[in-house]
Design a protein around this motif. Structure first.
Motif, PDB file in Angstrom:
ATOM      1  N   ARG A 118     -15.889   7.248   7.491  1.00 32.86           N
ATOM      2  CA  ARG A 118     -14.811   7.551   8.537  1.00 32.86           C
ATOM      3  C   ARG A 118     -15.501   8.077   9.941  1.00 32.86           C
ATOM      4  NH1 ARG A 118     -10.352   9.426   4.581  1.00 32.86           N
ATOM      5  NH2 ARG A 118      -9.409   7.398   3.970  1.00 32.86           N
ATOM      6  N   GLN A 119     -16.125   9.098   9.589  1.00 33.40           N
ATOM      7  CA  GLN A 119     -16.661   9.695  10.769  1.00 33.40           C
ATOM      8  C   GLN A 119     -17.770   8.773  11.565  1.00 33.40           C
ATOM      9  OE1 GLN A 119     -16.649  11.099   7.754  1.00 33.40           O
ATOM     10  NE2 GLN A 119     -16.471  13.318   7.734  1.00 33.40           N
ATOM     11  N   LEU A 120     -18.475   7.970  10.848  1.00 35.98           N
ATOM     12  CA  LEU A 120     -19.366   6.914  11.647  1.00 35.98           C
ATOM     13  C   LEU A 120     -18.295   5.992  12.332  1.00 35.98           C
ATOM     14  CD1 LEU A 120     -21.974   6.205   8.783  1.00 35.98           C
ATOM     15  CD2 LEU A 120     -22.287   7.474  10.901  1.00 35.98           C
ATOM     16  N   ASP A 121     -17.387   5.823  11.745  1.00 30.43           N
ATOM     17  CA  ASP A 121     -16.200   4.554  12.124  1.00 30.43           C
ATOM     18  C   ASP A 121     -15.683   5.230  13.535  1.00 30.43           C
ATOM     19  OD1 ASP A 121     -16.896   2.909  10.173  1.00 30.43           O
ATOM     20  OD2 ASP A 121     -14.701   3.018   9.305  1.00 30.43           O
ATOM     21  N   ASP A 122     -15.489   6.563  13.353  1.00 35.07           N
ATOM     22  CA  ASP A 122     -14.775   6.999  14.878  1.00 35.07           C
ATOM     23  C   ASP A 122     -15.857   6.769  15.994  1.00 35.07           C
ATOM     24  OD1 ASP A 122     -12.615   7.720  13.403  1.00 35.07           O
ATOM     25  OD2 ASP A 122     -13.259  10.040  12.883  1.00 35.07           O
ATOM     26  N   PHE A 123     -16.983   7.099  15.686  1.00 35.32           N
ATOM     27  CA  PHE A 123     -18.123   6.751  16.772  1.00 35.32           C
ATOM     28  C   PHE A 123     -18.142   5.347  17.321  1.00 35.32           C
ATOM     29  CE2 PHE A 123     -19.574  10.916  15.685  1.00 35.32           C
ATOM     30  CZ  PHE A 123     -19.606  11.791  16.812  1.00 35.32           C
ATOM     31  N   ILE A 124     -18.289   4.546  16.185  1.00 32.28           N
ATOM     32  CA  ILE A 124     -18.188   3.255  16.459  1.00 32.28           C
ATOM     33  C   ILE A 124     -17.004   2.846  17.312  1.00 32.28           C
ATOM     34  CG2 ILE A 124     -18.178   0.850  15.516  1.00 32.28           C
ATOM     35  CD1 ILE A 124     -19.758   2.138  13.056  1.00 32.28           C
TER      36      ILE A 124
END
Length: 155
Positions: A58-64
């Protein structure tokens, strides 16, 4: 396919499966390893990617999502999302792979597994994220627990 690319490919397939099903990463990896012959170090590398990416998806997805505003993340193909997650984890979170290498490897995976436009999309998003590498690394700063000596990501 180069050995480390093969390990990334294996990790990608496991993460993809986990995204689409309720399978655990461990079970998915064990199933994949029945069909693959990889050196022990490469299996460990694939596990490192899976165990690094899966808990912070989820955190990676936020940046993406911040760097692909024209493509809401739920509209980005599952395979493309996982390619981006792996590369971002490698160069910005774990720091185990130089940015250019991580991007080139992601483009190679995109050519193999993605649509015709995927390599260009992956390159563009990761190029933007590379400019924020230090900020992302701070977000996922590693902390070591004094009780057990294990490393975890603080976020």
């Amino acid at each position: 396919m180069k050995p480390r690319t093969k390990a990334r490919s294996l990790a990608l397939q496991v993460l993809y499966e986990c995204d689409l099903t309720n399978h655990s990463p461990q079970a998915a990896m064990e199933e994949r390893l029945k069909d693959e012959t990889l050196d022990t170090n490469l299996v460990k590398f694939a596990y490192d990617i899976i165990n690094g990416v899966f808990p912070i998806t989820r955190q990676l997805d936020d940046f993406i999502a911040q760097h692909a505003p024209e493509w809401p993340l739920d509209q980005v193909a599952v395979i493309d999302r996982n390619i981006l997650r792996i590369a971002l984890w490698e160069f910005a979170v774990e720091g185990c792979t130089p940015v250019k290498v991580a991007i080139n490897e992601a483009i190679e995976l995109a050519k193999i597994f993605g649509a015709d436009s995927t390599p260009r999309f992956v390159n563009g998003v990761l190029g933007s994220l590379a400019n924020r590498q230090q900020e992302i690394r701070q977000k996922f700063k590693k902390v070591t627990s004094p009780e057990d000596g294990k490393t975890a990501h603080q976020n």
